[in-house]
Design an enzyme around this catalytic site. Structure first.
Site, mmCIF file in Angstrom:
data_model
loop_
_atom_site.group_PDB
_atom_site.id
_atom_site.type_symbol
_atom_site.label_atom_id
_atom_site.label_comp_id
_atom_site.label_asym_id
_atom_site.label_seq_id
_atom_site.Cartn_x
_atom_site.Cartn_y
_atom_site.Cartn_z
ATOM 1 N N GLY A 12 0.693 -1.212 -0.102
ATOM 2 C CA GLY A 12 -0.005 -0.010 0.052
ATOM 3 C C GLY A 12 0.993 1.461 -0.052
ATOM 4 O O GLY A 12 2.101 1.249 0.174
ATOM 5 N N ASP A 13 0.079 2.368 -0.254
ATOM 6 C CA ASP A 13 1.021 3.743 0.038
ATOM 7 C C ASP A 13 1.984 3.966 -1.197
ATOM 8 O O ASP A 13 2.824 4.806 -0.996
ATOM 9 C CB ASP A 13 1.177 3.951 1.263
ATOM 10 C CG ASP A 13 0.462 3.972 2.241
ATOM 11 O OD1 ASP A 13 -0.754 4.334 1.985
ATOM 12 O OD2 ASP A 13 0.769 3.436 3.365
ATOM 13 N N LYS A 16 -0.546 5.522 -5.483
ATOM 14 C CA LYS A 16 -1.780 5.226 -6.586
ATOM 15 C C LYS A 16 -2.647 6.612 -6.772
ATOM 16 O O LYS A 16 -2.821 6.745 -7.889
ATOM 17 C CB LYS A 16 -2.756 4.227 -5.833
ATOM 18 C CG LYS A 16 -2.061 2.873 -5.594
ATOM 19 C CD LYS A 16 -2.886 1.886 -5.069
ATOM 20 C CE LYS A 16 -3.061 2.186 -3.647
ATOM 21 N NZ LYS A 16 -2.123 2.035 -2.628
ATOM 22 N N LYS A 18 -1.785 9.790 -6.608
ATOM 23 C CA LYS A 18 -0.955 10.842 -7.323
ATOM 24 C C LYS A 18 -1.212 10.176 -8.766
ATOM 25 O O LYS A 18 -1.548 11.360 -9.620
ATOM 26 C CB LYS A 18 0.285 10.813 -6.887
ATOM 27 C CG LYS A 18 1.193 11.877 -7.669
ATOM 28 C CD LYS A 18 2.408 11.571 -8.116
ATOM 29 C CE LYS A 18 2.614 12.314 -9.437
ATOM 30 N NZ LYS A 18 4.060 12.767 -9.458
ATOM 31 N N GLY A 40 -5.688 5.662 2.031
ATOM 32 C CA GLY A 40 -5.665 6.957 2.036
ATOM 33 C C GLY A 40 -4.882 7.273 0.833
ATOM 34 O O GLY A 40 -3.654 7.335 0.658
ATOM 35 N N HIS A 41 -5.524 7.961 -0.026
ATOM 36 C CA HIS A 41 -4.792 8.360 -1.435
ATOM 37 C C HIS A 41 -4.603 9.815 -1.582
ATOM 38 O O HIS A 41 -5.410 10.609 -1.405
ATOM 39 C CB HIS A 41 -5.650 7.799 -2.548
ATOM 40 C CG HIS A 41 -5.845 6.428 -2.503
ATOM 41 N ND1 HIS A 41 -6.450 5.723 -3.550
ATOM 42 C CD2 HIS A 41 -5.148 5.289 -1.699
ATOM 43 C CE1 HIS A 41 -6.328 4.417 -3.337
ATOM 44 N NE2 HIS A 41 -5.628 4.169 -2.229
ATOM 45 N N ARG A 144 -23.221 -13.604 5.157
ATOM 46 C CA ARG A 144 -24.315 -13.183 4.445
ATOM 47 C C ARG A 144 -25.252 -12.445 5.556
ATOM 48 O O ARG A 144 -26.223 -12.752 5.929
ATOM 49 C CB ARG A 144 -25.089 -14.309 3.989
ATOM 50 C CG ARG A 144 -24.402 -14.869 2.782
ATOM 51 C CD ARG A 144 -24.626 -16.371 2.352
ATOM 52 N NE ARG A 144 -24.107 -17.104 3.151
ATOM 53 C CZ ARG A 144 -23.996 -18.444 3.134
ATOM 54 N NH1 ARG A 144 -24.741 -18.941 2.020
ATOM 55 N NH2 ARG A 144 -23.431 -19.378 4.019
ATOM 56 N N GLN A 225 -4.828 -0.299 -1.156
ATOM 57 C CA GLN A 225 -3.996 -1.042 -0.526
ATOM 58 C C GLN A 225 -3.074 -1.506 -1.554
ATOM 59 O O GLN A 225 -2.708 -0.907 -2.424
ATOM 60 C CB GLN A 225 -4.529 -2.360 0.394
ATOM 61 C CG GLN A 225 -5.267 -1.851 1.181
ATOM 62 C CD GLN A 225 -6.792 -1.326 1.138
ATOM 63 O OE1 GLN A 225 -7.477 -1.917 0.339
ATOM 64 N NE2 GLN A 225 -7.189 -0.064 1.676
HETATM 65 P P1 GDP Z 1 -1.552 5.831 -2.071
HETATM 66 O O1 GDP Z 1 -2.321 5.342 -0.968
HETATM 67 O O2 GDP Z 1 -1.072 4.592 -2.883
HETATM 68 O O3 GDP Z 1 -2.492 6.588 -2.950
HETATM 69 O O4 GDP Z 1 -0.355 6.533 -1.387
HETATM 70 P P2 GDP Z 1 -0.271 7.659 -0.049
HETATM 71 O O5 GDP Z 1 -0.946 8.825 -0.415
HETATM 72 O O6 GDP Z 1 -0.705 7.018 0.884
HETATM 73 O O7 GDP Z 1 1.209 7.835 -0.100
HETATM 74 C C1 GDP Z 1 2.224 8.337 -0.783
HETATM 75 C C2 GDP Z 1 2.885 9.524 -0.458
HETATM 76 O O8 GDP Z 1 3.996 9.828 -1.140
HETATM 77 C C3 GDP Z 1 1.682 10.771 -0.427
HETATM 78 O O9 GDP Z 1 2.339 11.771 0.695
HETATM 79 C C4 GDP Z 1 2.286 11.311 -1.911
HETATM 80 O O10 GDP Z 1 1.796 12.611 -1.801
HETATM 81 C C5 GDP Z 1 3.612 10.999 -2.014
HETATM 82 N N1 GDP Z 1 4.204 10.977 -3.311
HETATM 83 C C6 GDP Z 1 3.707 10.154 -4.243
HETATM 84 N N2 GDP Z 1 4.337 10.288 -5.477
HETATM 85 C C7 GDP Z 1 5.680 10.820 -4.830
HETATM 86 C C8 GDP Z 1 6.670 11.143 -5.606
HETATM 87 O O11 GDP Z 1 7.139 10.444 -6.704
HETATM 88 N N3 GDP Z 1 7.870 11.482 -4.780
HETATM 89 C C9 GDP Z 1 7.724 11.959 -3.521
HETATM 90 N N4 GDP Z 1 8.467 12.766 -2.809
HETATM 91 N N5 GDP Z 1 6.446 12.015 -3.121
HETATM 92 C C10 GDP Z 1 5.518 11.288 -3.595
HETATM 93 P P1 IMO Z 2 -3.840 2.558 0.534
HETATM 94 O O1 IMO Z 2 -5.051 2.447 -0.249
HETATM 95 C C1 IMO Z 2 -1.118 0.792 3.660
HETATM 96 C C2 IMO Z 2 -2.961 -2.065 6.453
HETATM 97 C C3 IMO Z 2 -3.135 -1.744 7.869
HETATM 98 C C4 IMO Z 2 -2.985 -3.223 8.259
HETATM 99 C C5 IMO Z 2 -3.762 -3.878 7.263
HETATM 100 C C6 IMO Z 2 -4.987 -4.521 7.661
HETATM 101 O O2 IMO Z 2 -3.748 3.932 1.180
HETATM 102 O O3 IMO Z 2 -2.677 1.994 0.046
HETATM 103 P P2 IMO Z 2 -7.298 -3.030 7.829
HETATM 104 O O4 IMO Z 2 -7.716 -1.729 8.430
HETATM 105 O O5 IMO Z 2 -7.352 -2.956 6.254
HETATM 106 O O6 IMO Z 2 -7.949 -4.336 8.170
HETATM 107 O O7 IMO Z 2 -5.722 -3.356 8.160
HETATM 108 O O8 IMO Z 2 -3.782 -3.398 6.284
HETATM 109 N N1 IMO Z 2 -3.662 -1.252 5.500
HETATM 110 C C7 IMO Z 2 -2.926 -0.299 4.644
HETATM 111 N N2 IMO Z 2 -1.527 -0.075 4.492
HETATM 112 N N3 IMO Z 2 -2.207 1.518 3.017
HETATM 113 C C8 IMO Z 2 -3.454 1.217 2.779
HETATM 114 O O9 IMO Z 2 -4.189 1.843 1.763
HETATM 115 C C9 IMO Z 2 -3.814 0.481 3.734
HETATM 116 N N4 IMO Z 2 -5.209 -0.126 4.095
HETATM 117 C C10 IMO Z 2 -4.873 -1.127 5.123
HETATM 118 O O10 IMO Z 2 -2.021 -0.972 8.275
HETATM 119 O O11 IMO Z 2 -1.473 -3.447 8.285
HETATM 120 MG MG MG Z 3 -2.450 5.367 1.191
#
Ligand code: GDP
Ligand code: IMO
Ligand code: MG
Length: 431
Positions: A12-13, A16, A18, A40-41, A144, A225
């Site tokens: 995750g994170d 996506k 961006k 959290g995107h 269910r 995720q």
């Molecule tokens: P997601 O859950 O996959 O949408 O990712 P998140 O938003 O949770 O986390 C990605 C973090 O990296 C966010 O704070 C973005 O603003 C940041 N981000 C995305 N792409 C880049 C990049 O190429 N460089 C930097 N420095 N930050 C980035």
């Molecule tokens: P995005 O879409 C990173 C992780 C939690 C935990 C596990 C299970 O922003 O990439 P849950 O609440 O889903 O039952 O937690 O999954 N987790 C994530 N980690 N990015 C996420 O979403 C996540 N959504 C859940 O930290 O380890």
């Molecule tokens: Mg995220």
């Protein structure tokens, strides 16, 4: 035109949000197909940050229809708050921009409480969930016993089913966790009251998405995720409770596999993970600390500090296969500037045995030691670079090595959080 699925390839994170936002100028619709507000995107446009938990990341572009499919679990309170916040900032002015499947399941108050109480009880063995009620909501769906938006239409039946369920839940809850019992009337009235605010967005998303595709529109499916958090293909049980892989887009929306033109995976140029569970390349040294600081690696949903480590090609190879990736996007390359040497994990080792594929057994995975290839890094600030040829040679070598190892093309490089801080190599929406 094209239907492209975008998925996270790690835990995750990966960035996506961006990347989805970046593609909005070429697409007609963005569809979320699984997960809930555990996601959290983050989108950064003209210095302004937006963090989306439920609403698809196309919402800042008014011409893009944003669709929440049946596979998503929805917390009504969070949905209403997210809509309100967006409207207040001048987005989502036309209600037709948002469509929600009446078959999406609801996260009920008892799901959230159960998620939190269970984690508390598990102590050091906890999963480290986001505490948003995701697991319990999907459990009820599979058992269910869940409630979908469309189940709120017949109020009498909703009340009967809710009462029966809450009586049983209260017996267990109060005994096990010594908590206050849930009140049927409170939940019944507040759910219906909230539903009345979002009812206007309900529409069969399977029919809509099939129609959009047959009309030749560009549709992007936005995963939440990442692959290693998938309930089937991730590091079970330290996973989320949905299918985060590309296959989830089919069941989570109601389309067939024949309609998909490509699957794009997103990977950070290194690895992070929030919550508990195995992470073979996790660093506990100065390099790990530096990745965390330079990458501002703090969770977008819970504010937890993310664990950091080098890029794990075993994890990515697994993601290429289980998603059938047709292209890869590397994000956060700018964060690697200034590291004298960069490491890539090519396989694991347990005792004297080489392990080339991600073990499915938790104990086996916990024993895996990462084996690295080391490559020279770069010192240049690349965050304003707009063309491939202006990038340092050592960075070219890094991405070539990843492509060669995985047998897949890298189609876009992200070098900063802002819309526009990226280098497009091949547009997935152009064949
Ligand atoms: P997601 O859950 O996959 O949408 O990712 P998140 O938003 O949770 O986390 C990605 C973090 O990296 C966010 O704070 C973005 O603003 C940041 N981000 C995305 N792409 C880049 C990049 O190429 N460089 C930097 N420095 N930050 C980035
Ligand atoms: P995005 O879409 C990173 C992780 C939690 C935990 C596990 C299970 O922003 O990439 P849950 O609440 O889903 O039952 O937690 O999954 N987790 C994530 N980690 N990015 C996420 O979403 C996540 N959504 C859940 O930290 O380890
Ligand atoms: Mg995220």
């Amino acid at each position: 035109m094209s239907s492209i699925i975008i998925v996270g390839t790690q835990w995750g994170d990966e960035g996506k949000g961006k990347i989805v936002d970046l593609f909005t100028e070429r697409i007609d619709a963005v569809v979320r197909f699984q997960g809930g507000n555990n996601a959290g995107h983050t989108l950064v446009v003209n210095g302004e940050k937006t963090i989306l938990h439920l609403i698809p990341s196309g919402i800042l572009s008014s011409q893009v229809t944003c669709i929440i499919g049946n596979g998503v679990v929805v917390d009504l309170e969070v949905l209403i708050e997210e809509i309100r916040g967006l409207k207040q900032r001048g987005y989502l002015q036309d209600d037709a921009q948002l469509v929600i499947s009446p078959q999406a399941h609801l996260i009920m108050p008892y799901h959230k409480e159960l998620d939190l109480l269970r984690e508390q009880r598990k102590g050091k063995n906890k999963i480290g969930t986001t505490g948003r009620g995701i697991g319990p909501a999907y459990e009820d769906k599979m058992a269910r016993k869940g409630f979908r938006f469309c189940d709120l239409e017949d109020e009498k039946t909703f009340k009967e089913k809710l009462s029966a369920l809450i009586i049983r839940r209260n017996e267990r809850f109060v005994k096990l966790f010594e908590t206050k019992p849930f009140q049927v009337d409170d939940i019944f009235h507040s759910t219906l009251q909230k539903y009345s605010q979002v009812k206007k967005y309900m529409r069969n998303t399977s029919i809509l998405v099939n129609q959009l595709i047959s009309d030749g529109k560009n549709v992007l499916f936005e995963g939440a995720q990442g692959t290693s958090l998938d309930v089937d293909h991730g590091t079970y049980p330290f996973v989320t409770s949905s299918n985060t892989v590309a296959g989830g887009a089919l069941t989570g929306v109601g389309i067939g596999p024949t309609l998909i033109d490509g699957v794009v995976g997103i990977s950070k140029a290194y690895t992070t993970r929030v919550g508990m569970g195995p992470f073979p390349t996790e660093l506990f040294d100065a390099d790990g600390e530096r990745l965390q600081k330079q990458g501002h690696e703090v969770g977008s949903t819970t504010g937890r500090v993310r664990r950091c480590g080098w890029l794990d090609l075993v994890v990515l190879k697994h993601a290429v296969r289980v998603n059938g990736l047709t292209g890869l996007i590397l994000t956060k390359l700018d964060v690697l500037s200034g590291f004298g040497a960069i490491k890539l994990c090519t396989h694991y080792q347990v005792n004297n045995e080489k392990i080339h594929d991600l073990p499915c057994n938790l104990e086996a995975l916990n024993q895996c030691k990462p084996i690295y290839e080391e490559m020279p890094g770069w010192n240049e600030d690349i965050s304003q670079v707009k063309t491939l040829k202006s990038l340092p040679k050592t960075l070219h070598n890094y991405i070539r090595r990843i492509e060669a190892f995985l047998g897949i093309s890298i189609i876009l490089l992200s070098v900063g959080p802002e819309r526009g801080q990226d280098i497009l190599i091949k547009d997935p929406f152009k064949s």
